[in-house]
Design a protein around this motif. Structure first.
Motif, PDB file in Angstrom:
ATOM      1  N   ALA A  94       0.858  -1.180   0.000  1.00 17.47           N
ATOM      2  CA  ALA A  94       0.000   0.000   0.000  1.00 17.47           C
ATOM      3  C   ALA A  94       0.893   1.227   0.000  1.00 17.47           C
ATOM      4  N   PRO A  95       1.490   1.520  -1.143  1.00 17.88           N
ATOM      5  CA  PRO A  95       2.494   2.579  -1.194  1.00 17.88           C
ATOM      6  C   PRO A  95       1.973   3.946  -0.780  1.00 17.88           C
ATOM      7  N   HIS A  96       0.673   4.174  -0.885  1.00 21.22           N
ATOM      8  CA  HIS A  96       0.130   5.476  -0.505  1.00 21.22           C
ATOM      9  C   HIS A  96       0.242   5.730   1.001  1.00 21.22           C
ATOM     10  N   LEU A  97       0.460   4.672   1.795  1.00 25.58           N
ATOM     11  CA  LEU A  97       0.591   4.843   3.241  1.00 25.58           C
ATOM     12  C   LEU A  97       1.980   5.308   3.652  1.00 25.58           C
ATOM     13  N   TRP A  98       2.985   5.016   2.828  1.00 23.65           N
ATOM     14  CA  TRP A  98       4.348   5.398   3.176  1.00 23.65           C
ATOM     15  C   TRP A  98       4.714   6.701   2.480  1.00 23.65           C
ATOM     16  N   THR A  99       4.907   7.723   3.273  1.00 22.50           N
ATOM     17  CA  THR A  99       5.336   9.013   2.739  1.00 22.50           C
ATOM     18  C   THR A  99       6.782   9.243   3.174  1.00 22.50           C
ATOM     19  N   SER A 100       7.401  10.236   2.624  1.00 26.07           N
ATOM     20  CA  SER A 100       8.773  10.573   3.018  1.00 26.07           C
ATOM     21  C   SER A 100       8.858  10.856   4.513  1.00 26.07           C
ATOM     22  N   GLU A 101       7.840  11.541   5.035  1.00 25.35           N
ATOM     23  CA  GLU A 101       7.818  11.858   6.472  1.00 25.35           C
ATOM     24  C   GLU A 101       7.788  10.589   7.309  1.00 25.35           C
ATOM     25  N   PHE A 102       6.909   9.639   6.953  1.00 25.02           N
ATOM     26  CA  PHE A 102       6.823   8.400   7.707  1.00 25.02           C
ATOM     27  C   PHE A 102       8.132   7.622   7.622  1.00 25.02           C
ATOM     28  N   LEU A 117      -2.123  -9.241  -1.657  1.00 27.01           N
ATOM     29  CA  LEU A 117      -2.986 -10.296  -1.152  1.00 27.01           C
ATOM     30  C   LEU A 117      -3.784 -10.977  -2.245  1.00 27.01           C
ATOM     31  N   GLN A 118      -4.281 -10.205  -3.172  1.00 26.97           N
ATOM     32  CA  GLN A 118      -5.079 -10.765  -4.248  1.00 26.97           C
ATOM     33  C   GLN A 118      -4.547 -10.232  -5.569  1.00 26.97           C
ATOM     34  N   PRO A 119      -3.520 -10.894  -6.101  1.00 27.16           N
ATOM     35  CA  PRO A 119      -2.902 -10.408  -7.329  1.00 27.16           C
ATOM     36  C   PRO A 119      -3.900 -10.328  -8.475  1.00 27.16           C
ATOM     37  N   SER A 120      -3.742  -9.299  -9.266  1.00 27.82           N
ATOM     38  CA  SER A 120      -4.573  -9.132 -10.447  1.00 27.82           C
ATOM     39  C   SER A 120      -3.738  -8.477 -11.535  1.00 27.82           C
ATOM     40  N   PRO A 121      -4.201  -8.520 -12.779  1.00 30.32           N
ATOM     41  CA  PRO A 121      -3.436  -7.899 -13.862  1.00 30.32           C
ATOM     42  C   PRO A 121      -3.215  -6.404 -13.662  1.00 30.32           C
ATOM     43  N   ASN A 122      -4.021  -5.751 -12.839  1.00 29.18           N
ATOM     44  CA  ASN A 122      -3.870  -4.314 -12.623  1.00 29.18           C
ATOM     45  C   ASN A 122      -2.810  -3.975 -11.580  1.00 29.18           C
ATOM     46  N   ASP A 123      -2.237  -4.983 -10.917  1.00 33.00           N
ATOM     47  CA  ASP A 123      -1.256  -4.723  -9.883  1.00 33.00           C
ATOM     48  C   ASP A 123      -0.038  -3.975 -10.388  1.00 33.00           C
ATOM     49  N   SER A 124       0.325  -4.187 -11.631  1.00 31.88           N
ATOM     50  CA  SER A 124       1.524  -3.518 -12.138  1.00 31.88           C
ATOM     51  C   SER A 124       1.364  -2.002 -12.079  1.00 31.88           C
ATOM     52  N   ASP A 125       0.130  -1.489 -12.153  1.00 34.01           N
ATOM     53  CA  ASP A 125      -0.079  -0.050 -12.027  1.00 34.01           C
ATOM     54  C   ASP A 125       0.260   0.431 -10.622  1.00 34.01           C
ATOM     55  N   VAL A 126      -0.104  -0.364  -9.602  1.00 36.66           N
ATOM     56  CA  VAL A 126       0.136   0.015  -8.213  1.00 36.66           C
ATOM     57  C   VAL A 126       1.606  -0.124  -7.852  1.00 36.66           C
ATOM     58  N   LEU A 127       2.251  -1.155  -8.364  1.00 36.28           N
ATOM     59  CA  LEU A 127       3.623  -1.451  -7.975  1.00 36.28           C
ATOM     60  C   LEU A 127       4.589  -0.327  -8.279  1.00 36.28           C
ATOM     61  N   PHE A 128       4.326   0.405  -9.303  1.00 35.60           N
ATOM     62  CA  PHE A 128       5.280   1.424  -9.717  1.00 35.60           C
ATOM     63  C   PHE A 128       4.919   2.805  -9.198  1.00 35.60           C
ATOM     64  N   THR A 129       3.985   2.852  -8.220  1.00 34.97           N
ATOM     65  CA  THR A 129       3.602   4.134  -7.655  1.00 34.97           C
ATOM     66  C   THR A 129       4.178   4.349  -6.262  1.00 34.97           C
ATOM     67  N   ILE A 130       5.076   3.449  -5.812  1.00 29.87           N
ATOM     68  CA  ILE A 130       5.700   3.679  -4.524  1.00 29.87           C
ATOM     69  C   ILE A 130       6.456   4.996  -4.620  1.00 29.87           C
ATOM     70  N   PRO A 131       6.158   5.898  -3.699  1.00 25.06           N
ATOM     71  CA  PRO A 131       6.798   7.203  -3.774  1.00 25.06           C
ATOM     72  C   PRO A 131       8.314   7.072  -3.628  1.00 25.06           C
ATOM     73  N   SER A 132       9.013   7.849  -4.389  1.00 21.43           N
ATOM     74  CA  SER A 132      10.455   7.788  -4.347  1.00 21.43           C
ATOM     75  C   SER A 132      10.988   9.210  -4.297  1.00 21.43           C
ATOM     76  N   PRO A 133      12.042   9.481  -3.642  1.00 20.25           N
ATOM     77  CA  PRO A 133      12.775   8.534  -2.818  1.00 20.25           C
ATOM     78  C   PRO A 133      12.278   8.554  -1.380  1.00 20.25           C
ATOM     79  N   LEU A 134      12.221   7.405  -0.762  1.00 26.56           N
ATOM     80  CA  LEU A 134      11.948   7.282   0.665  1.00 26.56           C
ATOM     81  C   LEU A 134      13.249   6.847   1.315  1.00 26.56           C
TER      82      LEU A 134
END
Length: 189
Positions: A94-102, A117-134
């Motif tokens: 859940a990359p939206h939960l981790w911010t630079s501050e946290f 938990l429940q892989p789906s073809p749309n997961d690749s969209d979420v995987l690459f949204t982890i905020p960077s740099p942390l």
């Protein structure tokens, strides 16, 4: 009693509180017994954190459909109020939960495990949204499970990383554009 193992039932030792009044008093007032926090209902989670005193916490947040909004809100509260005490975390990706501050405030975090938990073809969209740099100041272990590929933003971890574990689910069923590569791992380290 080893209260430091992350299990699906980290509170089995509570049976000790039913032996006698002394054991109950000692168990309920020993902060080191309350360091495993399974994110459940808000009241229960708050009580466990209160009883843990100032001890470092091992947090397990498993997002389940039966109480997903309530557990997410409780986990968000725990991040906001106590991330500085986290020693280890197991959570959904859940990359939206981790911010630079946290990440910066997670001064005791040495192990972070994320999983889909429940892989789906749309997961690749979420995987690459982890905020960077942390920047996690003390992170030594990062585990990413049940995902089609390692996030390209994995370089967010830190220079203290000693162990990087990637356990993908089979990608044959999914159209994943960015599989893990040696280059990705090189940049991550």
């Amino acid at each position: 009693v080893n209260s430091n193992e992350a299990t699906s039932c980290p509170y089995s030792w509570l049976a000790l509180t039913h032996i006698c009044r002394l054991w109950r008093f000692v168990s309920l007032n020993t902060p080191s017994l309350w360091t495993n926090v399974a994110v459940l209902h808000r009241d229960a989670t708050e009580e466990i954190v209160r009883r843990s005193g100032s001890q470092k916490l091992s947090v397990v947040y498993r997002d389940t459909a039966d109480h997903a909004p309530e557990r997410l809100a409780t986990f968000a509260w725990l991040l906001e109020a106590h991330v500085h005490r986290f020693a280890s975390v197991i959570m959904p990706a859940a990359p939206h939960l981790w911010t630079s501050e946290f990440a910066t405030r997670a001064k005791n975090l040495v192990s972070l495990e994320m999983n889909q938990l429940q892989p789906s073809p749309n997961d690749s969209d979420v995987l690459f949204t982890i905020p960077s740099p942390l920047r996690f100041p003390t992170l030594r272990r990062f585990v990413y499970k049940d995902a089609p590929s390692l996030p390209l933003a994995v370089q967010f971890l830190c220079g203290t990383l000693e162990e990087l574990v990637f356990r993908p689910y089979p990608v044959d069923d999914f159209d994943v554009e960015r599989p893990i590569t040696a280059t990705t791992l090189l940049h991550a380290l």
